[in-house]
Design a protein around this motif. Structure first.
Motif, PDB file in Angstrom:
ATOM      1  N   VAL A  55      53.331  52.998  43.503  1.00 53.58           N
ATOM      2  CA  VAL A  55      53.637  52.372  42.568  1.00 53.58           C
ATOM      3  C   VAL A  55      54.670  52.229  41.362  1.00 53.58           C
ATOM      4  CG1 VAL A  55      52.631  50.858  40.847  1.00 53.58           C
ATOM      5  CG2 VAL A  55      51.460  51.572  42.970  1.00 53.58           C
ATOM      6  N   THR A  56      56.071  52.003  41.425  1.00 50.04           N
ATOM      7  CA  THR A  56      56.529  52.067  40.587  1.00 50.04           C
ATOM      8  C   THR A  56      56.642  50.843  39.115  1.00 50.04           C
ATOM      9  OG1 THR A  56      57.906  52.163  41.707  1.00 50.04           O
ATOM     10  CG2 THR A  56      59.596  51.700  39.400  1.00 50.04           C
ATOM     11  N   ILE A  57      56.238  51.646  37.941  1.00 53.56           N
ATOM     12  CA  ILE A  57      55.884  51.173  36.964  1.00 53.56           C
ATOM     13  C   ILE A  57      57.066  51.170  36.008  1.00 53.56           C
ATOM     14  CG2 ILE A  57      54.373  50.481  34.879  1.00 53.56           C
ATOM     15  CD1 ILE A  57      52.012  52.696  37.234  1.00 53.56           C
ATOM     16  N   HIS A  58      57.272  50.091  34.865  1.00 50.57           N
ATOM     17  CA  HIS A  58      58.748  50.229  33.726  1.00 50.57           C
ATOM     18  C   HIS A  58      57.748  49.745  32.713  1.00 50.57           C
ATOM     19  CE1 HIS A  58      61.266  49.972  37.705  1.00 50.57           C
ATOM     20  NE2 HIS A  58      61.062  49.240  37.648  1.00 50.57           N
ATOM     21  N   PHE A  59      58.452  50.263  31.959  1.00 49.92           N
ATOM     22  CA  PHE A  59      58.092  49.877  30.166  1.00 49.92           C
ATOM     23  C   PHE A  59      59.367  50.644  28.866  1.00 49.92           C
ATOM     24  CE2 PHE A  59      56.293  51.418  26.122  1.00 49.92           C
ATOM     25  CZ  PHE A  59      55.626  49.933  25.512  1.00 49.92           C
ATOM     26  N   ASN A  60      59.874  49.475  28.545  1.00 46.34           N
ATOM     27  CA  ASN A  60      61.028  49.802  27.653  1.00 46.34           C
ATOM     28  C   ASN A  60      61.641  50.444  28.524  1.00 46.34           C
ATOM     29  OD1 ASN A  60      59.845  48.295  25.832  1.00 46.34           O
ATOM     30  ND2 ASN A  60      58.987  49.891  25.117  1.00 46.34           N
ATOM     31  N   ASP A  61      62.302  52.050  28.213  1.00 43.09           N
ATOM     32  CA  ASP A  61      63.152  52.590  28.807  1.00 43.09           C
ATOM     33  C   ASP A  61      62.311  53.769  30.316  1.00 43.09           C
ATOM     34  OD1 ASP A  61      62.527  54.052  26.835  1.00 43.09           O
ATOM     35  OD2 ASP A  61      64.200  55.273  26.374  1.00 43.09           O
TER      36      ASP A  61
END
Length: 161
Positions: A82-88
């Motif tokens: 699972v790849t999770i993005h938040f801001n940078d």
């Protein structure tokens, strides 16, 4: 033999089915009840509630600790990346397919040290969509044909008057 009811969720389907099996039935009977196509059943694994590893297909449900009204998951993946993005920030964390969306979110916000208050104001949304799966959805139900998943951690939209 006593019967037990199980909540079944499987790869590629968010639908939760209620199935009934003998408590002494082998774990592999869950796969037969999963609704997966025949060619997928051979490689399918069964995961118990919050199980990190697949259950032994030859063991009985009772022997592996599966009980009445437990939630189980059938999937070809042993883990979902699972790849999770938040801001940078971008993190990849591996989970069993039986992990819930809520569990994924909790692990991510803990990893990035987000405050509890801020975490309650954010939800996971599937990348390149506006789909926000329910917190109790098992992540294996969101994958089909691959063992990867991508989320963005986004603010909950609030209408202020």
């Amino acid at each position: 033999m006593p019967k037990i009811e199980l909540f079944l969720q499987a790869e590629g389907s968010r639908r939760i089915e209620l199935i009934e099996l003998d408590a002494e039935a082998p774990v592999r009977e869950i796969i037969a009840s999963s609704g997966l196509r025949d060619e997928l059943r051979e490689r399918a694994n069964v995961f118990g509630p919050d199980g990190e590893a697949p259950l032994d297909p030859d063991a009985t449900l009772c022997a592996v600790g599966v009980g009445h009204r437990d939630r189980i998951h059938v999937n070809r993946c042993r883990q979902v990346a699972v790849t999770i993005h938040f801001n940078d920030i971008t993190e990849e964390i591996r989970f069993p397919p039986s992990a819930t969306v809520d569990r994924v979110k909790r692990r991510f916000v803990q990893k990035i040290r987000m405050s509890d208050v801020d975490a309650t104001e954010h939800v996971l949304q599937l990348c390149s969509s506006d789909d926000r799966p329910e917190p109790d959805n098992q992540i294996g139900s969101l994958v089909s044909g691959c063992c990867t998943l991508c989320f963005n951690l986004v603010p909950i939209k609030r209408i202020e008057g």
